[in-house]
Scaffold this motif. Structure first.
Motif, PDB file in Angstrom:
ATOM      1  N   LEU A 152      30.420 -22.397 -53.534  1.00 10.54           N
ATOM      2  CA  LEU A 152      30.353 -22.317 -54.647  1.00 10.54           C
ATOM      3  C   LEU A 152      31.207 -20.979 -55.242  1.00 10.54           C
ATOM      4  N   ALA A 153      31.964 -20.098 -54.589  1.00  7.68           N
ATOM      5  CA  ALA A 153      33.158 -19.611 -54.648  1.00  7.68           C
ATOM      6  C   ALA A 153      34.235 -20.391 -55.023  1.00  7.68           C
ATOM      7  N   GLN A 154      34.468 -21.252 -54.384  1.00  7.54           N
ATOM      8  CA  GLN A 154      35.763 -21.626 -54.046  1.00  7.54           C
ATOM      9  C   GLN A 154      35.882 -22.706 -55.655  1.00  7.54           C
ATOM     10  N   LYS A 155      34.883 -23.243 -55.466  1.00  5.89           N
ATOM     11  CA  LYS A 155      34.696 -23.636 -56.949  1.00  5.89           C
ATOM     12  C   LYS A 155      34.482 -23.323 -58.008  1.00  5.89           C
ATOM     13  N   GLN A 156      34.278 -22.019 -58.583  1.00  8.14           N
ATOM     14  CA  GLN A 156      34.700 -20.573 -59.015  1.00  8.14           C
ATOM     15  C   GLN A 156      36.064 -20.572 -59.262  1.00  8.14           C
ATOM     16  N   ILE A 157      37.051 -20.779 -58.434  1.00  8.03           N
ATOM     17  CA  ILE A 157      38.618 -20.463 -58.200  1.00  8.03           C
ATOM     18  C   ILE A 157      39.213 -21.297 -58.731  1.00  8.03           C
ATOM     19  N   VAL A 158      38.788 -22.903 -58.053  1.00  8.69           N
ATOM     20  CA  VAL A 158      39.669 -23.771 -59.042  1.00  8.69           C
ATOM     21  C   VAL A 158      39.215 -23.846 -60.782  1.00  8.69           C
ATOM     22  N   LEU A 159      38.585 -23.698 -60.694  1.00  7.20           N
ATOM     23  CA  LEU A 159      38.172 -23.683 -61.820  1.00  7.20           C
ATOM     24  C   LEU A 159      39.062 -22.761 -63.068  1.00  7.20           C
ATOM     25  N   ILE A 160      39.172 -21.438 -62.309  1.00 11.27           N
ATOM     26  CA  ILE A 160      40.006 -20.880 -63.229  1.00 11.27           C
ATOM     27  C   ILE A 160      41.638 -20.676 -62.720  1.00 11.27           C
ATOM     28  N   ALA A 161      41.647 -21.393 -61.365  1.00 10.02           N
ATOM     29  CA  ALA A 161      43.049 -21.778 -61.792  1.00 10.02           C
ATOM     30  C   ALA A 161      43.114 -23.001 -62.375  1.00 10.02           C
ATOM     31  N   ARG A 162      42.629 -24.212 -63.016  1.00  3.74           N
ATOM     32  CA  ARG A 162      42.964 -24.632 -63.617  1.00  3.74           C
ATOM     33  C   ARG A 162      43.120 -23.855 -65.257  1.00  3.74           C
ATOM     34  N   ALA A 163      42.210 -22.980 -65.995  1.00  8.18           N
ATOM     35  CA  ALA A 163      42.276 -22.648 -66.843  1.00  8.18           C
ATOM     36  C   ALA A 163      44.051 -21.921 -66.947  1.00  8.18           C
ATOM     37  N   ILE A 164      43.812 -21.592 -66.523  1.00  9.73           N
ATOM     38  CA  ILE A 164      45.686 -21.086 -65.968  1.00  9.73           C
ATOM     39  C   ILE A 164      46.546 -21.757 -65.617  1.00  9.73           C
ATOM     40  N   ALA A 165      46.813 -22.345 -65.058  1.00 13.09           N
ATOM     41  CA  ALA A 165      48.336 -23.836 -64.993  1.00 13.09           C
ATOM     42  C   ALA A 165      48.817 -24.092 -66.058  1.00 13.09           C
ATOM     43  N   GLU A 166      47.888 -23.934 -67.416  1.00 13.83           N
ATOM     44  CA  GLU A 166      49.107 -23.721 -68.279  1.00 13.83           C
ATOM     45  C   GLU A 166      48.741 -22.667 -69.091  1.00 13.83           C
ATOM     46  N   GLU A 167      49.814 -22.459 -69.960  1.00 12.78           N
ATOM     47  CA  GLU A 167      49.855 -20.997 -71.138  1.00 12.78           C
ATOM     48  C   GLU A 167      49.012 -21.340 -72.045  1.00 12.78           C
ATOM     49  N   ARG A 168      48.045 -19.656 -71.916  1.00 13.67           N
ATOM     50  CA  ARG A 168      46.381 -19.911 -72.603  1.00 13.67           C
ATOM     51  C   ARG A 168      46.836 -18.903 -73.967  1.00 13.67           C
ATOM     52  N   ARG A 169      46.823 -18.102 -74.737  1.00 13.97           N
ATOM     53  CA  ARG A 169      46.835 -17.237 -75.540  1.00 13.97           C
ATOM     54  C   ARG A 169      45.026 -17.052 -75.271  1.00 13.97           C
ATOM     55  N   PHE A 170      44.009 -17.631 -75.099  1.00 13.01           N
ATOM     56  CA  PHE A 170      42.865 -17.058 -75.435  1.00 13.01           C
ATOM     57  C   PHE A 170      42.017 -17.793 -73.761  1.00 13.01           C
ATOM     58  N   LEU A 171      41.458 -16.916 -72.836  1.00 20.27           N
ATOM     59  CA  LEU A 171      40.166 -17.510 -71.579  1.00 20.27           C
ATOM     60  C   LEU A 171      39.321 -16.800 -72.039  1.00 20.27           C
ATOM     61  N   ILE A 172      38.720 -17.924 -72.161  1.00 23.07           N
ATOM     62  CA  ILE A 172      37.229 -17.842 -71.855  1.00 23.07           C
ATOM     63  C   ILE A 172      36.225 -17.685 -71.026  1.00 23.07           C
ATOM     64  N   LEU A 173      35.912 -16.613 -69.839  1.00 22.62           N
ATOM     65  CA  LEU A 173      35.398 -16.912 -68.664  1.00 22.62           C
ATOM     66  C   LEU A 173      33.767 -16.110 -68.964  1.00 22.62           C
ATOM     67  N   ASP A 174      32.753 -16.975 -68.401  1.00 23.54           N
ATOM     68  CA  ASP A 174      31.029 -17.089 -68.431  1.00 23.54           C
ATOM     69  C   ASP A 174      30.535 -17.095 -67.467  1.00 23.54           C
ATOM     70  N   GLU A 175      30.739 -15.899 -67.137  1.00 23.01           N
ATOM     71  CA  GLU A 175      29.728 -15.617 -65.664  1.00 23.01           C
ATOM     72  C   GLU A 175      30.603 -15.219 -63.812  1.00 23.01           C
ATOM     73  N   PRO A 176      32.425 -15.407 -64.682  1.00 22.82           N
ATOM     74  CA  PRO A 176      32.892 -15.548 -63.762  1.00 22.82           C
ATOM     75  C   PRO A 176      32.605 -14.906 -62.164  1.00 22.82           C
ATOM     76  N   THR A 177      32.321 -13.708 -62.054  1.00 16.51           N
ATOM     77  CA  THR A 177      31.895 -13.318 -61.007  1.00 16.51           C
ATOM     78  C   THR A 177      30.505 -13.353 -60.907  1.00 16.51           C
ATOM     79  N   ALA A 178      29.526 -14.133 -60.850  1.00 16.11           N
ATOM     80  CA  ALA A 178      28.596 -14.860 -60.629  1.00 16.11           C
ATOM     81  C   ALA A 178      27.862 -15.076 -58.483  1.00 16.11           C
ATOM     82  N   PRO A 179      29.485 -16.225 -59.301  1.00 18.31           N
ATOM     83  CA  PRO A 179      29.215 -16.589 -57.027  1.00 18.31           C
ATOM     84  C   PRO A 179      30.382 -15.549 -56.227  1.00 18.31           C
TER      85      PRO A 179
END
Length: 506
Positions: A152-179
């Motif tokens: 589960l923790a590794q899946k969370q990291i993959v999701l965060i990696a996807r979100a920052i793979a491209e330039e973003r101005r705003f990033l929403i993290l919904d319970e990112p530390t839970a796992p």
């Protein structure tokens, strides 16, 4: 050094309805780039719904959204991403594609765009770019690994990696530390600060872990019942004040544990090992009326232990005994038939049927109690029992016929818990039962567990939240690397000692 130009999102008068419920009512929300902004509220307050509007997941809202005073139309995830807005969802399994590998999941948006243009995909380059994103996160995961084989923790990291793979101005993290473990959480906070302060990203941080908000966020917006309560600086606020703003009432932070007469040893695990060695030679027992904690960091083997004794993972060797009888457990069905119940960590994947109504989820594990001798269901009895459990657990739903998919994450967790509370089991196994649940709901769950053991049941409570373990348990087993390394009396220990053994201390 010239300061980067700040960009600002303003959401005005946002409202949205689902069948039978108004989830948001004229909500105003704003956030700037270069800031880390907390968004909080009790389960069902509307915070995740508001962010799904902003990220394009819900298109039937009313109201207006502005970026730098220019009105924008966000009606799909693509609209949001083109405007530089992305979200990392709490439910990782619904956001990742399990049969694709890590690189393909991280670079998914780029791959889709390339394939639309019918360009040749340079897979070597895709893996190279994915590894660079992971290196930025200081995480080592083989990019060829299938996502379905990650924890589960590794899946969370993959999701965060996807979100920052491209330039973003705003990033929403919904319970990112839970796992995540404490070390992984620290690393995530480093990344968030880097994104906000060095790359001028506006970060919206949703979490029920209030100490995290005070550690990383500068501003906070509190929601309750689909409406805005307050928006202010974090400075000068206390955790108790935040909780009371969330709940709309005074709140006693300390859970008063039920006094229960603890009986004889009635459940025992002897020399238990799991087939893939995630659980190694475990010996433990539970007495009637006792709540036994399984403490440990993420990856210690708590979940695997819970699944092994419940028959969801194969037993390599060892025995499980209940009330003097050796159990023969090969599947979850056989575990349930022999008196065990499990509330799993991953609720949407394993704990609830999201497309089914609340009442049928709550009664799913105990249908025989609502059936005639010939096997016909008694709908009135079933619905009345479900309605009582909805009240007992404080599940926020307009009625028992509401689809579970329309509930907030925390209320889905309550349904997952309630299903087993309605079943007549002897031993209840809870694996991170309060993950994504607000403090008020956490107290409700503690109360129900306390009342449960007063009827001579036994509870195994697995959690990486050490404060919870100390609040609710009688005895604690500490796990490290798939093994139990220490047994402690709750009344004679503290977080520091549990953490010492959780990190391999001897």
């Amino acid at each position: 050094m010239e300061q980067p130009k700040r960009s600002k999102i303003v959401m005005k008068d946002i409202s949205i309805e689902f069948p039978g419920v108004k989830a948001l009512s004229n909500v105003h929300f704003d956030v700037e780039t270069g800031r880390i902004h907390a968004l909080v509220g009790a389960n069902g307050a509307g915070k995740s719904t508001l962010m799904k509007v902003l990220s394009g997941a819900y298109d039937h809202y009313t109201g207006s959204i502005y970026i730098d005073d220019n009105e924008v139309n966000i009606r799909s995830p693509r609209d949001a991403k083109e405007l530089g807005i992305d979200i990392v969802y709490q439910e990782v399994d619904t956001a990742l594609i399990p049969y694709l590998n890590v690189a393909e999941n991280i670079m998914l948006d780029i791959l889709v765009n390339q394939m639309k243009g019918k360009q040749f995909v340079n897979w070597k380059e895709i893996h190279k770019k994915a590894r660079k994103v992971l290196e930025r996160l200081h995480i080592q995961i083989d990019t060829h690994t299938l996502v379905q084989d990650l924890n589960l923790a590794q899946k969370q990291i993959v999701l965060i990696a996807r979100a920052i793979a491209e330039e973003r101005r705003f990033l929403i993290l919904d319970e990112p530390t839970a796992p995540l473990s404490s070390r992984e959480t620290e690393e995530l906070f480093r990344i968030i600060r880097d994104l906000a302060y060095n790359h001028n990203v506006g970060v919206i941080f949703i979490s029920h872990r209030l100490p995290e908000l005070f550690e990383i966020c500068e501003e906070i917006t509190v929601m309750r019942d689909g409406q805005l309560v307050t928006r202010r600086k974090m400075e000068g606020l206390t955790a108790k004040q935040v909780v009371e703003l969330m709940l709309g009432r005074k709140f006693d932070e300390n859970y008063q544990k039920h006094k229960v007469n603890i009986g004889e040893k009635f459940f025992e695990v002897k020399n238990l090992s799991e087939k893939d060695n995630a659980v190694k030679n475990i010996n433990m027992y539970v007495r009637s009326g006792e709540i036994v904690g399984i403490a440990g960091l993420v990856g210690a083997g708590k979940t695997e232990f819970c699944k092994t004794i419940f028959g969801a993972l194969p037993i390599h060797e060892g025995e499980i005994w209940l009330r003097g009888k050796k159990l023969n457990i090969h599947t979850p069905y056989s575990a349930v038939k022999q008196g065990l119940a499990l509330v799993p960590e991953e609720r949407r994947k394993e704990g609830v049927l999201v497309e089914e109504p609340v009442y049928s989820n709550l009664t799913a594990a105990s249908l025989s109690d609502f059936s005639s001798p010939l096997g016909f269901l008694k709908p009135r009895v079933e619905h009345e029992a479900a309605k009582k459990m909805i009240v007992d657990l404080g599940i926020k739903t307009p009625h028992e016929n509401q689809k579970v998919a329309y509930l907030s994450g925390g209320n889905q967790q309550k349904v997952a818990v309630g299903k087993w509370l309605m079943a007549n089991a002897d031993v209840y196994i809870f694996d991170e039962p309060t993950k994504g649940v607000d403090v008020g709901a956490k107290h409700d769950i503690f109360e129900l567990i306390g009342r449960m053991v007063s009827t001579n049941k036994g509870v195994i409570y697995a959690s990486s939240e050490l404060s919870e373990i100390l609040a609710i348990t009688d005895r604690i087993y500490v796990m490290y690397d798939g093994m139990i390394v220490k047994e402690l009396l709750t009344s004679e220990t503290n977080e520091e000692e549990i953490l010492f053994y959780s990190t391999g201390g001897n």
